[in-house]
Design a protein around this motif. Structure first.
Motif, PDB file in Angstrom:
ATOM      1  N   CYS A 197     -12.032  -3.939  -5.473  1.00 49.43           N
ATOM      2  CA  CYS A 197     -10.626  -3.554  -5.506  1.00 49.43           C
ATOM      3  C   CYS A 197     -10.419  -2.159  -4.916  1.00 49.43           C
ATOM      4  CB  CYS A 197     -10.087  -3.599  -6.929  1.00 49.43           C
ATOM      5  SG  CYS A 197      -9.958  -5.272  -7.564  1.00 49.43           S
ATOM      6  N   LEU A 198     -11.340  -1.237  -5.233  1.00 56.13           N
ATOM      7  CA  LEU A 198     -11.206   0.116  -4.700  1.00 56.13           C
ATOM      8  C   LEU A 198     -11.267   0.104  -3.170  1.00 56.13           C
ATOM      9  CD1 LEU A 198     -13.351   2.194  -7.195  1.00 56.13           C
ATOM     10  CD2 LEU A 198     -10.901   2.381  -6.803  1.00 56.13           C
ATOM     11  N   LEU A 199     -12.148  -0.737  -2.626  1.00 56.67           N
ATOM     12  CA  LEU A 199     -12.229  -0.815  -1.167  1.00 56.67           C
ATOM     13  C   LEU A 199     -10.926  -1.353  -0.594  1.00 56.67           C
ATOM     14  CD1 LEU A 199     -15.868  -2.086  -0.608  1.00 56.67           C
ATOM     15  CD2 LEU A 199     -14.958   0.190  -0.230  1.00 56.67           C
ATOM     16  N   ALA A 200     -10.334  -2.350  -1.278  1.00 59.35           N
ATOM     17  CA  ALA A 200      -9.056  -2.901  -0.818  1.00 59.35           C
ATOM     18  C   ALA A 200      -7.972  -1.828  -0.862  1.00 59.35           C
ATOM     19  CB  ALA A 200      -8.658  -4.095  -1.679  1.00 59.35           C
ATOM     20  N   VAL A 201      -7.990  -0.998  -1.927  1.00 62.47           N
ATOM     21  CA  VAL A 201      -7.003   0.081  -2.034  1.00 62.47           C
ATOM     22  C   VAL A 201      -7.188   1.085  -0.903  1.00 62.47           C
ATOM     23  CG1 VAL A 201      -6.193   1.992  -3.450  1.00 62.47           C
ATOM     24  CG2 VAL A 201      -6.781  -0.165  -4.524  1.00 62.47           C
ATOM     25  N   ALA A 202      -8.454   1.414  -0.616  1.00 63.75           N
ATOM     26  CA  ALA A 202      -8.730   2.376   0.453  1.00 63.75           C
ATOM     27  C   ALA A 202      -8.176   1.887   1.780  1.00 63.75           C
ATOM     28  CB  ALA A 202     -10.230   2.634   0.567  1.00 63.75           C
ATOM     29  N   ARG A 203      -8.353   0.589   2.049  1.00 72.19           N
ATOM     30  CA  ARG A 203      -7.823   0.036   3.286  1.00 72.19           C
ATOM     31  C   ARG A 203      -6.300   0.065   3.308  1.00 72.19           C
ATOM     32  NH1 ARG A 203     -10.209  -3.219   7.429  1.00 72.19           N
ATOM     33  NH2 ARG A 203      -9.277  -1.342   8.220  1.00 72.19           N
ATOM     34  N   ALA A 204      -5.697  -0.309   2.175  1.00 71.95           N
ATOM     35  CA  ALA A 204      -4.236  -0.392   2.118  1.00 71.95           C
ATOM     36  C   ALA A 204      -3.604   0.983   2.317  1.00 71.95           C
ATOM     37  CB  ALA A 204      -3.798  -0.998   0.792  1.00 71.95           C
ATOM     38  N   ALA A 205      -4.261   2.026   1.780  1.00 75.52           N
ATOM     39  CA  ALA A 205      -3.687   3.369   1.889  1.00 75.52           C
ATOM     40  C   ALA A 205      -3.553   3.798   3.341  1.00 75.52           C
ATOM     41  CB  ALA A 205      -4.555   4.372   1.124  1.00 75.52           C
ATOM     42  N   GLY A 206      -4.375   3.238   4.216  1.00 79.50           N
ATOM     43  CA  GLY A 206      -4.321   3.642   5.616  1.00 79.50           C
ATOM     44  C   GLY A 206      -3.410   2.792   6.479  1.00 79.50           C
ATOM     45  N   GLU A 207      -2.831   1.739   5.911  1.00 82.98           N
ATOM     46  CA  GLU A 207      -1.986   0.849   6.705  1.00 82.98           C
ATOM     47  C   GLU A 207      -0.718   1.556   7.167  1.00 82.98           C
ATOM     48  OE1 GLU A 207      -2.024  -1.887   8.113  1.00 82.98           O
ATOM     49  OE2 GLU A 207      -3.850  -2.845   7.390  1.00 82.98           O
ATOM     50  N   THR A 208      -0.296   1.272   8.367  1.00 81.27           N
ATOM     51  CA  THR A 208       0.901   1.886   8.899  1.00 81.27           C
ATOM     52  C   THR A 208       1.937   0.851   9.320  1.00 81.27           C
ATOM     53  OG1 THR A 208      -0.628   3.455   9.864  1.00 81.27           O
ATOM     54  CG2 THR A 208       1.679   3.687  10.454  1.00 81.27           C
ATOM     55  N   ALA A 209       1.495  -0.110  10.125  1.00 83.72           N
ATOM     56  CA  ALA A 209       2.430  -1.029  10.780  1.00 83.72           C
ATOM     57  C   ALA A 209       3.413  -1.685   9.816  1.00 83.72           C
ATOM     58  CB  ALA A 209       1.645  -2.086  11.558  1.00 83.72           C
ATOM     59  N   PRO A 210       2.952  -2.229   8.664  1.00 82.50           N
ATOM     60  CA  PRO A 210       3.914  -2.932   7.818  1.00 82.50           C
ATOM     61  C   PRO A 210       4.921  -1.983   7.169  1.00 82.50           C
ATOM     62  CG  PRO A 210       1.787  -2.859   6.752  1.00 82.50           C
ATOM     63  CD  PRO A 210       1.594  -2.318   8.120  1.00 82.50           C
ATOM     64  N   LEU A 211       4.595  -0.680   7.136  1.00 88.35           N
ATOM     65  CA  LEU A 211       5.495   0.259   6.481  1.00 88.35           C
ATOM     66  C   LEU A 211       6.676   0.634   7.364  1.00 88.35           C
ATOM     67  CD1 LEU A 211       2.882   2.626   4.827  1.00 88.35           C
ATOM     68  CD2 LEU A 211       4.044   0.662   3.845  1.00 88.35           C
ATOM     69  N   LEU A 212       6.479   0.508   8.691  1.00 89.27           N
ATOM     70  CA  LEU A 212       7.542   0.941   9.602  1.00 89.27           C
ATOM     71  C   LEU A 212       8.842   0.198   9.348  1.00 89.27           C
ATOM     72  CD1 LEU A 212       5.519   1.057  12.935  1.00 89.27           C
ATOM     73  CD2 LEU A 212       5.855   2.849  11.254  1.00 89.27           C
ATOM     74  N   PHE A 213       8.747  -1.100   9.030  1.00 89.30           N
ATOM     75  CA  PHE A 213       9.955  -1.904   8.854  1.00 89.30           C
ATOM     76  C   PHE A 213      10.489  -1.822   7.443  1.00 89.30           C
ATOM     77  CE2 PHE A 213       6.747  -4.076  11.406  1.00 89.30           C
ATOM     78  CZ  PHE A 213       7.293  -3.860  12.646  1.00 89.30           C
ATOM     79  N   THR A 214       9.639  -1.432   6.490  1.00 94.67           N
ATOM     80  CA  THR A 214      10.024  -1.580   5.098  1.00 94.67           C
ATOM     81  C   THR A 214      10.381  -0.258   4.422  1.00 94.67           C
ATOM     82  OG1 THR A 214       7.677  -1.578   4.609  1.00 94.67           O
ATOM     83  CG2 THR A 214       8.769  -3.704   4.676  1.00 94.67           C
ATOM     84  N   ILE A 215       9.748   0.850   4.831  1.00 92.33           N
ATOM     85  CA  ILE A 215      10.105   2.123   4.195  1.00 92.33           C
ATOM     86  C   ILE A 215      10.800   3.057   5.183  1.00 92.33           C
ATOM     87  CG2 ILE A 215       8.145   1.953   2.618  1.00 92.33           C
ATOM     88  CD1 ILE A 215       6.946   4.347   4.163  1.00 92.33           C
ATOM     89  N   GLY A 216      10.855   2.668   6.457  1.00 90.82           N
ATOM     90  CA  GLY A 216      11.509   3.512   7.443  1.00 90.82           C
ATOM     91  C   GLY A 216      10.563   4.554   8.001  1.00 90.82           C
ATOM     92  N   LEU A 217      10.996   5.167   9.097  1.00 90.40           N
ATOM     93  CA  LEU A 217      10.107   6.110   9.774  1.00 90.40           C
ATOM     94  C   LEU A 217      10.790   7.457   9.945  1.00 90.40           C
ATOM     95  CD1 LEU A 217       7.324   6.154  11.022  1.00 90.40           C
ATOM     96  CD2 LEU A 217       8.295   5.392  13.161  1.00 90.40           C
ATOM     97  N   ILE A 218      12.018   7.556   9.410  1.00 85.89           N
ATOM     98  CA  ILE A 218      12.807   8.731   9.750  1.00 85.89           C
ATOM     99  C   ILE A 218      12.671   9.845   8.724  1.00 85.89           C
ATOM    100  CG2 ILE A 218      15.131   9.576  10.284  1.00 85.89           C
ATOM    101  CD1 ILE A 218      14.974   6.019  10.595  1.00 85.89           C
ATOM    102  N   THR A 219      12.678   9.474   7.461  1.00 83.64           N
ATOM    103  CA  THR A 219      12.814  10.512   6.441  1.00 83.64           C
ATOM    104  C   THR A 219      11.567  11.381   6.341  1.00 83.64           C
ATOM    105  OG1 THR A 219      13.422  10.954   4.171  1.00 83.64           O
ATOM    106  CG2 THR A 219      11.930   9.123   4.526  1.00 83.64           C
ATOM    107  N   LYS A 220      11.806  12.639   5.976  1.00 81.82           N
ATOM    108  CA  LYS A 220      10.685  13.542   5.703  1.00 81.82           C
ATOM    109  C   LYS A 220      10.780  14.048   4.281  1.00 81.82           C
ATOM    110  CE  LYS A 220      10.146  15.147  10.434  1.00 81.82           C
ATOM    111  NZ  LYS A 220      10.303  16.265  11.373  1.00 81.82           N
ATOM    112  N   LYS A 221      11.762  13.523   3.555  1.00 83.82           N
ATOM    113  CA  LYS A 221      12.010  14.021   2.196  1.00 83.82           C
ATOM    114  C   LYS A 221      11.185  13.252   1.174  1.00 83.82           C
ATOM    115  CE  LYS A 221      16.226  16.343   2.844  1.00 83.82           C
ATOM    116  NZ  LYS A 221      17.026  15.592   3.829  1.00 83.82           N
TER     117      LYS A 221
END
Lengths: 303, 325
Positions: free
Chosen positions: A218-242
C-alpha cells in the motif's frame, strides 16, 4: 544452482578445465559483460535525474528553512524565492483522501479474490480486469472523473482523490492478493478447527499475518499516487496557487501540478520553485518507499 | 502444490460455512462488493467516455481517424498524426528499453550473487518511484537542451545513408520524438525488468543445471534453457511496457515538441502524442473540442486496453504452462 558449478573444486582435477579458453567462453563473458553494461547505462539517467533534482532543488528548499514549507506560492512569476506550502498541503491531503478510499476497498477486493472467489469464474474475470485496469492511462482516469464528478460538482480536491483512488485500487488489489497467497492454509484450517467463522478468520488470522506485506504494498501505491499529475489537471484545476484545506469544494493544487506549471516557464524564479517542488515530491515518494522496505525487512527478520 | 492446497481448503470451507452467521454474511457481501468495484469502474469508464464523445464522432465521421489535420478554429479534428506520435514514441522507447531491460533482468537472475541481486533490484525500483512529472522537468530543462549536439552529430553522420538518413533526419530539435522516447524508455525499464525477472525465475532449476552439466557456458545456458522457456512471458512483459509508454502523459507532453500534423520517420523532429494533446489543449477547449479530446482519450483507452489484454493473456498462458497448473 550455477553457484555450485562455480564453486566446484577445480584445483584438484586431473585436467584444469579453466585453461581451455575457447571462443565459447569468451562469447559468454562478452554477453555477461553486456548485461552488466545495460545496468550501468540505466544508472546514468537515474543518477542524472536525482543528482539534478538534489543539486538544484535542495538549495531552494533549505535556503531559508521553514519558509519553503510555510509560505504561500508567489503570485507573480517574476518573484524569486520560496513558498510551496499550499502545494505540499494539497499533495498530502489529496493523496491521503485517495488512500482512505482505495486502500480499504482494495484490501477487501483482494480478500474477495483470494478468500471467497478463488478460482471461480467471476473471480477470474475480476482478477483479469484488475490486471488490465493497472494499464489504464492515468489521463483517461482523470477525464473519466471529470465527466462523472467534476462536471456536476466543479473543481475540487475530492475529484483528484477519486481519480487517484481509481488508479491505486487495482495496484492495492494485486499486491494484497499476492500477500494473502503467502499465508499458509494451515493457519486457516487451525482457525476453522476452533470453530471460528470465515469472516472472523480472515479479519483476525489471515489479514494480520499478511499485514507487513500488505502495508508495504500500500505504501508503494501511495508513493506512486503522490507523483501523479495528469489526472489532477482536469479535476483539481491548474490555476490556483492558494492553499485550500477544504477538499470538498474549490480548486486545489499539488506539488506535481506546480512542477508541471513551472516546467514551462523561462524565468529563473518559477524554474527554481519547480526544482524545489520536484525535490520535495521525490523526497516524499522516497520516504514512503523506504518505510515500505523497512517494514518488509523487519518482518522478514522476525521470521 | 499451492493449487492442491487451495482446492482442499475451498472444499473444507464449503462444508463448514454453508450457512454463516449474519456478521459473517455481511463481511462476505462487503468483500464481494469491493471485488465488483473493479467491474463497475471499468464499465463506467467505457460507458461515460463513449457517451461524452458522441458529438465528436458524429461531427467528424471517419475523418477523425484518417485525417492528420487538427484545426480547432475550423472545428476540424483529425487525430492521425497524434496516433502516429503516440505509437512512434512508444516504439522508440521499446527499441531503447527492451535490450537494456532484458540484459538487466538476465544479469540479476542468472549472474549476480545474492547481495548484488538485492542491491540492483532496489536501484531499478528507485526509477519507478521517481514521478513522471519529475522526469518531464528534467527532460525539458536539462536533457533536451544538452542532447541537441548529439542529435546534430547523428544527423550529419547519417546524412545521405538510405534508411538511417531519414530516421536520423535533418534539423534536429531538442524537444522531439526521440527525446520523448528516451524519457519513456527510462520510465518503462523498471516495469519490464520486474516482470521479466518474474518470468525468468520460473525456469526450472533442473533444466538450467542440465545445460551446465552438458558443458554449456553461462550464456549458452541462458540461450538454451532460460530464453526458450520464458519467451512467451517476456513478450508479454514487453507489451505491458508498450501499454505504459503509450499512456504516459506528463513527461511526454513536456518534451515531445508539440507540433501538429507531423507524420514522418525523422526521430529528431518535434511532434505530438494523444495524451500530450489532451493535456495541452483541455484548458481553452469549447464543448465540441472537449468532446473531440474525450474521443481521443477513448481511442487511447481502447489501444492501451487491447495491448494490455493481449499482454496479460500471453503472460498468464506462459505462467500456466511453466507452473503446470
Amino acid at each position: 544452482m550455477s553457484v555450485a558449478v562455480d564453486q566446484f573444486d577445480t584445483e584438484h582435477l586431473a585436467i584444469d578445465l579453466r585453461t581451455k579458453r575457447s571462443w565459447r567462453s569468451i562469447k559468454s563473458h562478452v554477453m555477461v559483460s553486456l548485461m552488466f553494461l545495460a545496468f550501468i547505462v540505466i544508472l546514468i539517467p537515474l543518477i542524472a535525474v536525482i543528482g539534478t533534482v538534489v543539486s538544484k532543488g535542495a538549495g531552494i528548499v533549505f535556503r531559508d528553512f521553514p519558509a519553503w514549507f510555510t509560505k504561500g506560492i508567489p503570485g507573480r512569476t517574476r518573484v524569486v524565492g520560496p513558498g510551496m506550502g499550499p502545494a505540499i498541503i494539497g499533495t498530502l491531503v489529496i493523496t491521503g483522501a485517495a488512500s482512505l478510499l482505495a486502500i480499504p476497498l482494495g484490501i477487501l477486493g483482494a480478500v474477495y479474490l483470494h478468500e471467497y472467489g478463488r478460482q471461480s469464474k467471476p473471480a477470474k474475470v475480476v482478477r483479469f480486469l484488475a490486471n488490465v485496469m493497472t494499464g489504464v492511462p492515468s489521463i483517461v482516469m482523470g477525464l473519466f472523473v471529470y465527466v462523472v464528478f467534476t462536471l456536476r460538482f466543479g473543481l475540487s480536491g475530492v475529484g483528484g482523490s477519486l481519480a487517484l483512488a481509481c488508479l491505486m485500487l487495482p495496484v492495492v488489489i494485486r499486491s494484497t492478493e499476492e500477500m494473502l497467497r503467502l499465508v499458509p492454509d494451515d493457519l486457516r484450517e487451525a482457525s476453522y478447527a476452533l470453530g471460528t467463522r470465515k469472516g472472523r478468520t480472515v479479519l483476525t488470522i489471515v489479514l494480520p499475518s499478511a499485514l507487513p506485506g500488505v502495508v508495504s504494498g500500500c505504501l508503494l501505491a501511495v508513493a506512486r499516487a503522490a507523483g501523479e499529475t495528469a489526472p489532477l489537471l482536469f479535476t483539481i484545476g491548474l490555476i490556483t496557487k492558494k492553499a485550500n484545506l477544504n477538499i470538498f469544494s474549490g480548486a486545489n493544487t499539488t506539488l506535481s501540478a506546480q512542477i508541471f506549471r513551472n516546467a514551462g516557464e523561462v524565468l529563473p524564479g518559477p524554474q527554481e520553485r519547480g526544482w524545489g517542488a520536484a525535490f520535495t515530491l521525490v523526497a516524499i515518494a522516497f520516504l514512503f518507499t523506504i518505510i515500505a522496505r523497512l517494514v518488509t525487512s523487519a518482518y522478514q527478520k522476525r521470521r | 502444490m499451492s493449487s492442491a492446497n487451495s482446492t482442499d481448503i475451498a472444499t473444507l470451507e464449503r462444508g463448514l460455512h454453508a450457512s454463516g452467521g449474519s456478521a459473517d454474511r455481511a463481511f462476505r457481501s462487503t468483500a464481494y462488493l469491493a471485488g465488483g468495484l473493479v467491474l463497475l469502474v471499468l464499465g463506467l469508464v467505457t460507458y461515460t467516455m463513449v457517451n461524452r464523445s458522441t458529438d465528436a464522432w458524429s461531427h467528424m465521421g471517419l475523418d477523425f481517424f484518417t485525417s492528420r489535420t487538427w484545426n480547432p478554429p475550423e472545428q476540424f479534428y483529425g487525430i492521425l498524426s497524434y496516433v502516429f506520435g503516440t505509437v512512434y514514441t512508444a516504439c522508440i522507447a521499446l527499441a531503447i528499453s527492451v535490450p537494456l531491460s532484458l540484459g538487466i533482468a538476465l544479469f540479476i537472475t542468472q549472474v549476480a550473487p545474492r547481495w548484488l541481486q538485492r542491491t540492483m533490484t532496489y536501484v531499478i525500483d528507485l526509477l519507478a518511484v521517481v514521478p513522471s512529472v519529475v522526469f518531464g522537468l528534467w527532460g525539458v530543462l536539462v536533457l533536451s537542451v544538452h542532447i541537441k549536439g548529439f542529435y546534430k552529430w547523428m544527423s550529419s553522420t547519417f546524412d545521405g545513408v538510405p534508411v538511417l538518413g531519414s530516421v536520423f533526419g535533418p534539423n534536429p530539435q531538442g524537444r522531439s520524438f526521440f527525446t520523448a522516447g528516451i524519457i519513456l524508455a527510462v520510465m518503462i525499464t523498471p516495469i519490464i525488468v520486474s516482470l521479466s525477472r518474474e518470468v525468468i525465475q520460473t525456469t526450472p532449476q533442473n533444466e538450467k543445471e542440465a545445460a551446465l552439466a552438458l558443458g554449456a557456458t553461462r550464456w549458452e545456458m541462458i540461450r538454451g534453457a532460460v530464453l526458450p522457456h520464458s519467451k512467451g512471458g517476456l513478450v508479454g512483459a514487453v507489451m505491458l511496457g508498450l501499454g505504459r509508454a503509450m499512456g504516459e502523459t506528463i513527461a511526454v507532453a513536456l518534451v515531445i515538441g508539440s507540433a501538429t500534423g507531423r507524420i514522418g520517420l525523422n526521430v529528431f523532429a518535434g511532434g505530438n502524442s494523444m495524451p500530450a494533446v489532451i493535456t495541452a489543449e483541455w484548458g481553452e477547449a469549447d464543448a465540441l473540442k472537449k468532446s473531440a479530446l474525450i474521443a481521443m482519450a477513448v481511442t487511447l483507452f481502447v489501444m492501451t486496453i487491447l495491448v494490455n489484454v493481449i499482454a496479460t493473456t500471453v503472460v498468464n498462458r506462459s505462467m500456466k504452462k511453466t507452473r503446470g497448473v
